[in-house]
Design an enzyme around this catalytic site. Structure first.
Site, short mmCIF file in Angstrom:
data_model
loop_
_atom_site.label_atom_id
_atom_site.label_comp_id
_atom_site.label_asym_id
_atom_site.label_seq_id
_atom_site.Cartn_x
_atom_site.Cartn_y
_atom_site.Cartn_z
N TRP A 121 -3.27 -2.60 -1.04
CA TRP A 121 -2.94 -4.05 -1.54
C TRP A 121 -3.79 -4.95 -0.45
O TRP A 121 -3.44 -4.81 0.78
CB TRP A 121 -1.64 -4.10 -1.53
N GLU A 172 8.33 -15.51 -10.92
CA GLU A 172 7.59 -14.35 -10.32
C GLU A 172 7.01 -13.36 -11.44
O GLU A 172 6.22 -12.71 -11.32
CB GLU A 172 8.48 -13.54 -9.42
N HIS A 229 18.43 -37.38 -6.08
CA HIS A 229 17.67 -37.66 -4.89
C HIS A 229 16.43 -37.31 -5.05
O HIS A 229 15.67 -37.11 -4.15
CB HIS A 229 18.40 -37.22 -3.81
N LYS A 257 13.29 -15.53 -10.41
CA LYS A 257 13.08 -14.42 -11.37
C LYS A 257 11.89 -14.79 -12.26
O LYS A 257 11.09 -14.19 -12.74
CB LYS A 257 14.22 -13.85 -11.97
N ARG A 266 4.59 -0.17 -6.09
CA ARG A 266 4.73 -1.05 -5.05
C ARG A 266 3.85 -2.21 -5.01
O ARG A 266 3.83 -3.14 -4.06
CB ARG A 266 4.51 -0.08 -3.64
N ASN A 270 -1.69 2.30 5.96
CA ASN A 270 -0.64 1.21 5.49
C ASN A 270 -0.41 0.14 6.84
O ASN A 270 -0.37 0.75 8.08
CB ASN A 270 0.64 1.40 5.05
N GLY A 271 -0.45 -1.13 6.67
CA GLY A 271 -0.18 -1.87 7.81
C GLY A 271 -1.30 -2.86 8.14
O GLY A 271 -2.24 -2.76 7.38
N LYS A 311 6.12 -4.56 -4.22
CA LYS A 311 7.24 -4.23 -4.37
C LYS A 311 8.21 -4.31 -2.81
O LYS A 311 9.39 -4.76 -2.61
CB LYS A 311 8.01 -3.03 -4.83
N GLU A 326 18.30 -18.00 -7.75
CA GLU A 326 17.64 -16.57 -8.17
C GLU A 326 17.19 -16.71 -9.36
O GLU A 326 16.28 -15.85 -9.59
CB GLU A 326 18.80 -15.55 -8.00
N CYS A 372 0.85 -1.20 -0.03
CA CYS A 372 0.02 0.10 0.10
C CYS A 372 0.85 1.37 0.10
O CYS A 372 2.01 1.34 0.68
CB CYS A 372 -0.86 0.16 1.18
C1 F6R Z 1 12.15 -11.05 -6.05
C2 F6R Z 1 12.08 -9.92 -4.84
C3 F6R Z 1 11.78 -10.33 -3.67
C4 F6R Z 1 12.37 -9.32 -2.57
C5 F6R Z 1 11.90 -9.39 -1.13
C6 F6R Z 1 12.74 -8.69 -0.18
O1 F6R Z 1 12.46 -10.36 -7.33
O2 F6R Z 1 12.07 -8.58 -5.41
O3 F6R Z 1 11.86 -11.39 -3.28
O4 F6R Z 1 13.69 -9.65 -2.84
O5 F6R Z 1 10.60 -9.22 -0.95
O6 F6R Z 1 12.74 -7.54 -0.35
P1 F6R Z 1 13.57 -6.36 0.26
O7 F6R Z 1 15.05 -6.71 -0.42
O8 F6R Z 1 13.18 -5.04 -0.08
O9 F6R Z 1 13.84 -6.63 1.80
#
Ligand code: F6R
Length: 608
Positions: free
Chosen positions: A75, A490, A506, A487, A27, A99-100, A603, A483, A2
C-alpha cells in the site's frame, strides 16, 4: 495495509505465497510481489502493479517448484504504486519485504553509496543497509539484519531471504505485526494470522524488538540485543468459514448479516438477566479499583471512535459520578492532555494494530493510567500491550468498512461501564433496563435486518445518484448518525457528513437543497419532539428526507420512512445504525463500486 507472507518447507512456496497474499487482500494494497529461491539459490522475482490477478498472470509463465519464498502486498507510502516500487526489494544477494515506514531512510540512503537504487521506496534503503552488513560475508544473515535494524528509526515488520542461504528466512518486527506459523516440516510467515488459517493452527506472535531465524523445522528468536527469547506457541482460533464469503456476494453484507451471531458472542457468559448483573473477566480490575474510577478516556479512530462516543453517552446515563471523554487517537497522541490519576483508558480497536491508537496506549501507560483494550483481533499488539481487556469476539472482519465490530464495541464498552456502576453501588433498578435490552439485542438485530433489508435496497436505488448526504441525530442518535455518514462516504464515495440536530441552525441548514438528501434518526424518547421540529426545518427548505424511527405513529410527509419495530428503546440507535450499514451497502452496489475494498483505504492502518 501492506501484507507479508513467507514459506519454507517441502511444498511449492509460490502456491502458499499467492494464496496467503489473497487472504491479505482485504487489508488494502496497490501492488504485489513474491520471490522464491531454488536449492541452488537462484531467485524468481515476480512483481506487478495492481491486483494479485496481475501477479498470477506473470506466475503462469514462471511457475517454479521452489520451496522457500517471501511475498508482499504493498500500500504505497514512499513512491507511487508501480512494479519497480513493489516488494520484494533486492540488494546484492538478499530480498526483503517490509511493512511500516523507515523514517530516517534519507540519512541512511546517503551512507549507502555502493547501492544503485532502482525504486523510490524506504524499503530498498533497508535492503541495501542489511546488505552492507551481509555482503563479503561480514555477518551471517540474521546478524546482518540485527545490525541494520539497530540503525533504523521507524516501524517495520520484515522478512528477508538470501540467495546464499536458500533454506532460511529472517523476520523481525517493531510496530508492525508478524506471526510465525509452526507447521510439520514447514514454517509459515504472515503479517496477519488469517493467511495461515487452513495451514496450521499453531503460531508465535513476535513482539517488538524481536528477530527470528526460521527454517522448515526450527524457529530461533532473539531480541535486537541478542538475548534468546523463549517463544510461546498460541492457537489460531479462526476457522476457514470465518474468512470466506459463505454464499454472500460481498464480505460486507455477510458481516452485516452475521451481527445477531457476533453480538451473541460478545455477550456470551458476560451477562446474567436473572440477577441483572454483568461480569467481565478480562479487565482484571478489583471492585475497589472499579469504585475509584472517576474518569474514562475512550480512545479510537474512525468507527472505533464513534463506538466510543456512543458508549460514552450510555455510561454517563447510568453512572452519574463519572466523566467520559472520547478522543480521536491521531489527535490525542499529540495533545498535552493531563489525565487525572483516578482515570481508566479504554483503547478501542477492531484490528488491534492501528498505529495512532497504539501510540496513545503507550503514552497513556507512561502516565501510569490503567488501560483496558476493547479489541477484536486476538493476539494483536494492542491486545497484548493493554493492562486488561474485553475481547469483542466478533470473528474476522474482512471488509474494509467496519460493521459488526462497531455494534459489539458499543456493547462491550457499555458492559464495562455497567461493571463500574455495579461496583459504585448504582441501584440495580437503574441498570436493569440496560442489561435487559442488551440481552435482547441479538434477536432484535436479527429482526431489524430481516424486516428492513428489502425496503432499504429499494430506497437506495432512488438515492444512488446523489453526491451529497447529511446525517442527523441527537443524543445517542448523534454518534450513530456520525457512523452512518462515515459508512456511506467510505464505500459509496458520496460526500456525507453528520450533524447534531441542534447544530443545524448554526450553519449546516444552509446546505439543504436539491443536491442533498438527509437521513434523520428519530428514536423515541424525551428528545423526539425536538428532533421532529428539526426535521420540519429541513422539510420547510425543500429537504429530501429519509427518516429512520422506532415511533410507530410517525406520520410526517417525508420522502421515505424506515420504521423499526422493536421493544428496544435505549439501544434503538444501534438498530438504526444497522439501517445505515445496509443503506451504505446497497448505495454502493447500486453505484457499481468495489464494496469490500474501497479506493485509497486499508483495513488496518498500521502507519501514522
Ligand atoms: C471505517 C473503519 C475505520 C476503522 C479505523 C480504526 O469503517 O473501518 O474507520 O474503524 O481505521 O480501525 P481499528 O478499529 O482496527 O483500530
Amino acid at each position: 495495509m501492506c501484507g507479508i507472507v513467507g514459506y519454507v518447507g517441502n511444498k511449492k512456496a509460490q502456491s502458499f505465497l499467492i494464496s496467503g497474499l489473497k487472504r491479505l487482500e482485504y487489508r488494502g494494497y496497490d501492488s504485489a510481489g513474491i520471490v522464491t529461491l531454488d536449492e541452488s539459490g537462484a531467485a524468481t522475482l515476480l512483481r506487478a502493479k495492481g491486483k494479485i490477478a496481475n501477479l498470477e498472470e506473470k506466475l503462469a509463465k514462471n511457475a517454479k517448484t521452489d520451496k522457500i519464498g517471501i511475498g508482499h502486498t504493498r500500500w504505497a507510502t514512499h513512491g507511487e504504486p508501480s512494479e519497480k516500487n513493489a516488494h520484494p526489494h533486492q540488494a546484492g544477494n538478499i530480498y526483503l519485504v517490509h511493512n511500516g515506514i523507515i523514517e530516517n531512510y534519507k540519512e541512511l540512503k546517503e551512507s549507502l553509496k555502493d547501492h544503485r537504487f532502482k525504486s523510490e521506496t524506504d524499503t530498498e534503503v533497508l535492503a541495501a543497509l542489511i546488505n552492507s552488513f551481509y555482503k563479503d560475508g561480514k555477518y551471517p544473515l540474521a546478524n546482518a539484519v540485527v545490525q541494520a535494524l539497530k540503525l533504523v528509526q521507524g516501524t517495520y515488520g520484515i522478512a528477508v531471504v538470501s540467495r546464499k542461504n536458500p533454506d532460511e528466512i529472517v523476520v523481525a518486527r517493531s510496530g508492525s505485526p508478524l506471526v510465525v506459523g509452526v507447521g510439520h516440516d514447514e514454517t509459515l510467515i504472515a503479517s496477519d494470522a488469517s493467511a495461515l488459517v487452513g495451514h496450521t493452527k499453531r503460531a508465535i506472535y513476535l513482539n517488538d524488538g524481536e528477530v527470528a531465524l526460521v527454517t522448515k523445522n526450527s524457529i530461533e528468536i532473539r531480541t535486537l540485543n541478542s538475548e534468546p527469547v523463549s517463544a510461546k506457541v498460541e492457537e489460531i482460533e479462526t476457522n476457514l468459514a470465518a474468512i470466506q464469503k459463505g454464499g454472500y456476494e460481498h464480505f460486507l453484507l455477510k458481516e452485516i448479516m452475521e451481527q445477531p451471531k457476533s453480538l451473541a458472542e460478545t455477550l456470551r457468559g458476560r451477562i446474567n438477566t436473572k440477577t441483572s448483573t454483568v461480569h467481565l473477566g478480562g479487565p482484571g480490575l478489583s471492585e475497589a479499583e472499579l469504585r475509584k474510577i472517576k474518569h474514562l478516556v475512550i480512545v479510537g479512530c474512525g468507527t472505533a471512535y464513534h463506538a466510543g462516543l456512543l458508549a460514552g453517552y450510555y455510561i454517563e446515563q447510568f453512572t452519574p459520578e463519572i466523566t467520559v471523554e472520547t478522543v480521536i487517537a491521531s489527535e490525542y497522541r499529540y495533545r498535552s492532555a493531563y489525565i487525572p490519576k483516578d482515570s481508566v483508558a479504554l483503547i478501542v480497536s477492531q484490528s488491534g494494530e492501528t498505529a495512532d491508537t497504539l501510540a496513545c496506549l503507550r503514552e497513556i501507560k507512561k502516565q501510569g493510567i490503567k488501560t483496558i483494550g476493547i479489541v477484536n483481533a486476538i493476539g494483536s499488539t494492542i491486545a497484548r500491550e493493554v493492562d486488561g481487556g474485553t475481547y469483542v469476539h466478533v470473528g474476522p472482519e474482512i471488509s474494509v468498512a467496519s460493521t459488526k465490530a462497531f455494534t459489539s464495541q458499543v456493547i462491550a464498552m457499555t458492559m464495562f461501564g455497567i461493571t463500574i456502576a455495579q461496583a459504585k453501588g448504582v441501584k440495580s433498578g437503574v441498570l436493569k433496563p440496560y442489561i435487559e435490552e442488551i440481552a435482547k439485542l441479538p434477536k432484535e438485530v436479527e429482526n431489524v435486518l430481516s424486516s428492513t433489508n428489502e425496503q432499504i435496497k429499494t430506497i437506495a436505488k432512488k438515492y444512488a445518484k446523489y453526491e451529497h448526504a447529511i446525517y442527523l441525530g441527537r443524543d445517542t442518535a448523534y454518534p450513530a448518525s456520525m457512523e452512518g455518514a462515515l459508512k456511506l462516504k467510505e464505500i459509496s464515495y458520496i460526500d456525507a457528513n453528520a450533524y447534531a440536530f441542534g447544530e443545524l441552525k448554526h450553519g449546516p441548514l444552509a446546505l439543504v437543497d436539491d443536491r442533498f438528501f438527509e437521513v434523520a434518526f428519530l428514536p423515541k424518547g424525551t428528545l423526539f419532539d425536538k428532533a421532529i421540529s428539526n426535521v420540519q426545518e429541513v422539510l420547510a427548505r425543500g429537504g429530501h428526507v429519509i427518516v429512520v424511527t422506532n415511533e410507530k405513529k410517525f406520520d410526517m410527509p417525508v420522502e421515505n420512512v424506515v420504521k423499526i419495530t422493536t421493544s428496544i428503546e435505549l439501544f434503538a440507535p444501534i438498530l438504526m445504525n444497522l439501517v445505515s450499514q445496509l443503506f451504505a451497502y446497497y448505495m454502493t452496489t447500486a453505484r457499481g463500486l468495489n464494496v469490500d475494498q474501497p479506493r485509497n483505504l486499508a483495513k488496518s492502518v498500521t502507519v501514522e
